[in-house]
Motif scaffolding. Structure first.
Motif, mmCIF file in Angstrom:
data_model
loop_
_atom_site.group_PDB
_atom_site.id
_atom_site.type_symbol
_atom_site.label_atom_id
_atom_site.label_comp_id
_atom_site.label_asym_id
_atom_site.label_seq_id
_atom_site.Cartn_x
_atom_site.Cartn_y
_atom_site.Cartn_z
ATOM 1 N N VAL A 52 -0.441 -6.012 -23.866
ATOM 2 C CA VAL A 52 0.030 -7.179 -23.103
ATOM 3 C C VAL A 52 1.048 -6.747 -22.053
ATOM 4 C CG1 VAL A 52 1.359 -9.318 -23.249
ATOM 5 C CG2 VAL A 52 -0.457 -8.865 -24.900
ATOM 6 N N LEU A 53 1.942 -5.840 -22.419
ATOM 7 C CA LEU A 53 2.941 -5.356 -21.470
ATOM 8 C C LEU A 53 2.285 -4.630 -20.304
ATOM 9 C CD1 LEU A 53 5.797 -4.038 -23.816
ATOM 10 C CD2 LEU A 53 5.875 -6.018 -22.297
ATOM 11 N N LEU A 54 1.292 -3.789 -20.614
ATOM 12 C CA LEU A 54 0.613 -3.036 -19.560
ATOM 13 C C LEU A 54 -0.146 -3.958 -18.609
ATOM 14 C CD1 LEU A 54 -0.789 0.023 -21.566
ATOM 15 C CD2 LEU A 54 1.000 0.064 -19.817
ATOM 16 N N VAL A 55 -0.952 -4.874 -19.192
ATOM 17 C CA VAL A 55 -1.749 -5.778 -18.366
ATOM 18 C C VAL A 55 -0.853 -6.752 -17.608
ATOM 19 C CG1 VAL A 55 -3.504 -7.586 -18.385
ATOM 20 C CG2 VAL A 55 -3.766 -5.585 -19.849
ATOM 21 N N GLY A 56 0.132 -7.323 -18.310
ATOM 22 C CA GLY A 56 1.046 -8.261 -17.654
ATOM 23 C C GLY A 56 1.861 -7.594 -16.569
ATOM 24 N N GLY A 57 2.310 -6.380 -16.838
ATOM 25 C CA GLY A 57 3.072 -5.647 -15.831
ATOM 26 C C GLY A 57 2.247 -5.343 -14.601
ATOM 27 N N ALA A 58 0.994 -4.910 -14.830
ATOM 28 C CA ALA A 58 0.110 -4.608 -13.696
ATOM 29 C C ALA A 58 -0.175 -5.863 -12.875
ATOM 30 C CB ALA A 58 -1.190 -3.992 -14.206
ATOM 31 N N LEU A 61 2.980 -6.811 -10.875
ATOM 32 C CA LEU A 61 3.134 -5.926 -9.732
ATOM 33 C C LEU A 61 2.138 -6.269 -8.627
ATOM 34 C CD1 LEU A 61 3.665 -2.445 -11.448
ATOM 35 C CD2 LEU A 61 5.336 -3.723 -10.106
ATOM 36 N N GLY A 62 0.885 -6.523 -9.047
ATOM 37 C CA GLY A 62 -0.157 -6.818 -8.068
ATOM 38 C C GLY A 62 0.082 -8.111 -7.309
ATOM 39 N N LEU A 63 0.632 -9.121 -8.010
ATOM 40 C CA LEU A 63 0.839 -10.426 -7.378
ATOM 41 C C LEU A 63 2.170 -10.522 -6.640
ATOM 42 C CD1 LEU A 63 -0.511 -12.743 -10.242
ATOM 43 C CD2 LEU A 63 -1.648 -12.190 -8.081
ATOM 44 N N ALA A 64 3.209 -9.953 -7.227
ATOM 45 C CA ALA A 64 4.551 -10.134 -6.676
ATOM 46 C C ALA A 64 4.939 -9.064 -5.653
ATOM 47 C CB ALA A 64 5.572 -10.165 -7.813
ATOM 48 N N GLN A 66 2.664 -7.147 -3.564
ATOM 49 C CA GLN A 66 1.472 -6.684 -2.843
ATOM 50 C C GLN A 66 1.836 -5.831 -1.640
ATOM 51 O OE1 GLN A 66 -1.377 -9.712 -1.866
ATOM 52 N NE2 GLN A 66 -1.436 -10.552 -3.922
ATOM 53 N N GLU A 67 2.771 -6.316 -0.829
ATOM 54 C CA GLU A 67 3.123 -5.586 0.388
ATOM 55 C C GLU A 67 3.762 -4.239 0.060
ATOM 56 O OE1 GLU A 67 2.208 -6.392 3.420
ATOM 57 O OE2 GLU A 67 1.190 -8.088 2.479
ATOM 58 N N LYS A 68 4.606 -4.227 -0.967
ATOM 59 C CA LYS A 68 5.251 -2.972 -1.366
ATOM 60 C C LYS A 68 4.220 -1.980 -1.887
ATOM 61 C CE LYS A 68 9.055 -0.621 -1.815
ATOM 62 N NZ LYS A 68 9.860 -0.269 -0.628
ATOM 63 N N LEU A 69 3.237 -2.467 -2.632
ATOM 64 C CA LEU A 69 2.195 -1.594 -3.160
ATOM 65 C C LEU A 69 1.359 -0.996 -2.039
ATOM 66 C CD1 LEU A 69 1.010 -3.608 -6.287
ATOM 67 C CD2 LEU A 69 2.287 -1.466 -6.261
ATOM 68 N N LYS A 70 1.127 -1.774 -0.986
ATOM 69 C CA LYS A 70 0.380 -1.249 0.159
ATOM 70 C C LYS A 70 1.139 -0.092 0.803
ATOM 71 C CE LYS A 70 -1.900 -5.636 1.345
ATOM 72 N NZ LYS A 70 -1.987 -6.722 2.356
ATOM 73 N N GLN A 71 2.445 -0.213 0.845
ATOM 74 C CA GLN A 71 3.254 0.858 1.427
ATOM 75 C C GLN A 71 3.294 2.080 0.517
ATOM 76 O OE1 GLN A 71 7.083 -0.712 2.951
ATOM 77 N NE2 GLN A 71 6.141 -2.733 2.811
ATOM 78 N N ILE A 72 3.327 1.843 -0.804
ATOM 79 C CA ILE A 72 3.308 2.948 -1.758
ATOM 80 C C ILE A 72 1.987 3.704 -1.662
ATOM 81 C CG2 ILE A 72 3.126 3.435 -4.240
ATOM 82 C CD1 ILE A 72 5.293 1.349 -4.697
ATOM 83 N N ALA A 73 0.908 2.969 -1.366
ATOM 84 C CA ALA A 73 -0.428 3.555 -1.348
ATOM 85 C C ALA A 73 -0.646 4.555 -0.220
ATOM 86 C CB ALA A 73 -1.485 2.445 -1.257
ATOM 87 N N VAL A 74 0.325 4.708 0.686
ATOM 88 C CA VAL A 74 0.182 5.693 1.760
ATOM 89 C C VAL A 74 1.262 6.771 1.660
ATOM 90 C CG1 VAL A 74 -0.997 4.168 3.382
ATOM 91 C CG2 VAL A 74 1.499 4.184 3.320
ATOM 92 N N GLN A 75 1.869 6.894 0.488
ATOM 93 C CA GLN A 75 2.884 7.913 0.269
ATOM 94 C C GLN A 75 2.364 8.942 -0.724
ATOM 95 O OE1 GLN A 75 7.019 6.356 -0.106
ATOM 96 N NE2 GLN A 75 6.103 4.347 0.174
#
Length: 491
Positions: A52-58, A61-64, A66-75
């Motif tokens: 539950v922690l893994l799925v809920g955390g993912a 992160l994906g919903l809250a 999104q923009e930060k994850l896009k920036q992480i995805a190019v580092q």
């Protein structure tokens, strides 16, 4: 000691092999099910809580973020971390499945049934591993692709402030080049030259296009000892004819023109300097797209839908208004879904009209590709896209600038205005391609950027209702300054 205990198996209250396999399958979806069924409630509920922690955390992160994850995805560093995390998660998941089977398997199974059940568990483990390994491989390919395209060994651009990358950079000016050279790029003719001037706060963008046949133009002060009367033919054997599309070749063949840069960088940097001088802008970076590989990118994303204003020839050659070599085919007028080869001809064909209409088509093609870059298509064709990109795209954009650029690109796509300034004698009064009026070019560039920086208020929705697809407006609609909204150019 009982036979099952002698082998290290504690009898469990779950009978039958098929039930054990069913519980193992359930545990592959919800960790801990088999443990709870076997009476190991503490371990079972702990595994459930961890899942539950893994799925809920993912999901969070994906919903809250999104923009930060896009920036992480190019580092690169973060991509290495993500790759390792995915592989570890795959190993943990498989370990949970195998252990789940161990705690519920019946004792005393015949050898054949034991072998068959272990085979089924192994197959289940392989099925579980596959998406994680695929995701890890995709992440690795992305990191590898970014490192090849953005090597970070060219420091000619402005120094980047990590905490505030756009500090003292109100506008980012990027020279977009389309060339037709081979892998070594030493013989490239840049038939497509557009400066994207982007407001780093609002994302409003001006696309400034220069014709390939601009000739005998003024050069920057440091080059006037070489070309005092404007850019001229300096080596007939190499085909220098005073046209803008041969400047790249001048830089590559004459290292003294661009000291301090290696082969493959001299041409783009000379063009940055020359074009920047013509329009009165400091060019920060360049992106060169080899048009020969461009078609592979379009194919990898499943093609692109464009509006063809009128029939365009594929191939062929016209001399004095007559075909000396017949086209191999035609792009029909209307809305068409084009593969890479046809999209390339849509962008490069000029026999049906001229260079200036082609400039409009190229900008529209860039816009259509950006608008239609469906995330699902990108993911499913990622390796093909990555392979095509590494052979097609060359740039001096540093890897450190990718995260803020990703953030800025989100601003551009979320409603920022994109305007087009095409230097064409059909659209701009007083402009000609031979010995062009440089002060006029600079004034119009400044005017277009000022208008983009302070755009007019958006009309009410009722005044802007249009059909989704309209005929592309490539006729002169702004003869006074040449600047129009890209929506008006591309429909």
């Amino acid at each position: 000691m009982a036979r099952g205990q002698a082998r290290g198996h504690r009898p469990v209250p779950v009978a039958g092999l098929w039930r054990a396999l069913g519980l193992t399958l359930a545990s592959a979806v919800v960790w801990g099910v088999a443990h709870v069924a076997a009476g190991r409630r503490a371990a079972g509920f702990a595994l459930m809580g961890l899942l539950v922690l893994l799925v809920g955390g993912a999901a969070t992160l994906g919903l809250a973020f999104q923009e930060k994850l896009k920036q992480i995805a190019v580092q690169g560093t973060w991509l290495n971390v993500i790759t390792a995390a995915l592989l570890v998660l795959a190993l943990v998941w498989v370990s949970v499945v195998i252990r789940s089977y161990q705690v519920v398997r019946p004792v005393g199974l015949p050898t054949a049934m034991r072998a068959a059940s272990m085979t089924l568990v192994a197959v289940l483990s392989l099925i579980i591993c596959t998406p994680f390994v695929y995701a890890a491989n995709t992440t690795y390919v992305l990191r590898d692709t970014l490192s090849k395209i953005f090597p970070g060994d060219d420091t000619s651009g402005p120094k980047i402030n990590a905490s505030d990358p756009w500090k003292n950079i109100p506008r980012l000016n990027v020279l977009l080049l389309g060339g037709d050279g081979g892998k070594d790029r030493s013989g490239i003719r840049t038939d497509s030259m557009t400066v994207a001037s982007i407001d780093t706060h609002t994302g409003n963008t001006v696309l400034i296009s220069l014709p390939r046949n601009l000739r005998f133009f003024q050069v920057p002060a440091r080059l006037r000892s070489i070309w005092p009367n404007g850019y001229r033919n300096v080596n007939a054997q190499l085909g220098y004819d005073g046209m803008l599309n041969s400047v790249y070749l001048s830089g590559e063949k004459n290292p003294s023109l661009v000291p301090g840069f290696k082969a493959g960088q001299r041409g783009p940097h000379l063009l940055e300097e020359v074009i920047g001088n013509l329009i009165g802008l400091k060019i920060n970076y360049y992106v060169l797209v080899n048009l020969g590989g461009f078609k592979d990118i379009v194919n990898a994303m499943g093609g692109v839908t464009v509006h063809v204003e009128k029939a365009l020839p594929i191939g062929g050659e016209i001399v004095n208004g007559r075909y000396t070599k017949q086209p191999t085919g035609w792009l029909k007028a209307g809305t068409q879904h084009l593969d890479g080869e046809k999209a390339l001809w849509y962008g490069r064909s000029r026999d049906a009209d001229d260079d200036f209409h082609r400039m409009d088509r190229q900008k529209c093609l860039m816009k259509d590709i950006a608008d239609q870059a469906d995330p699902q298509k990108v993911v499913t064709h990622f390796e093909k896209l990555a392979k095509a990109a590494t052979k097609t795209i060359f740039t001096n954009l540093p890897a450190a600038l990718l995260p803020p650029l990703v953030k800025l690109s989100g601003t551009v796509k979320s409603g920022s205005d994109i305007t087009s300034l095409a230097f064409s004698p059909y659209k701009i009064q007083g402009f000609g391609t031979d010995d062009p009026n440089v002060p006029l070019m600079r004034r119009l560039t400044t005017k277009a950027i000022t208008a983009s920086t302070h755009p007019k208020p958006t009309p009410s929705p009722t005044a802007t209702v249009k059909k989704r697809r309209t005929k592309r407006k490539t006729s002169p609609t702004a003869a006074s300054n040449g600047s129009v909204s890209l929506k008006n150019v591309c429909g």
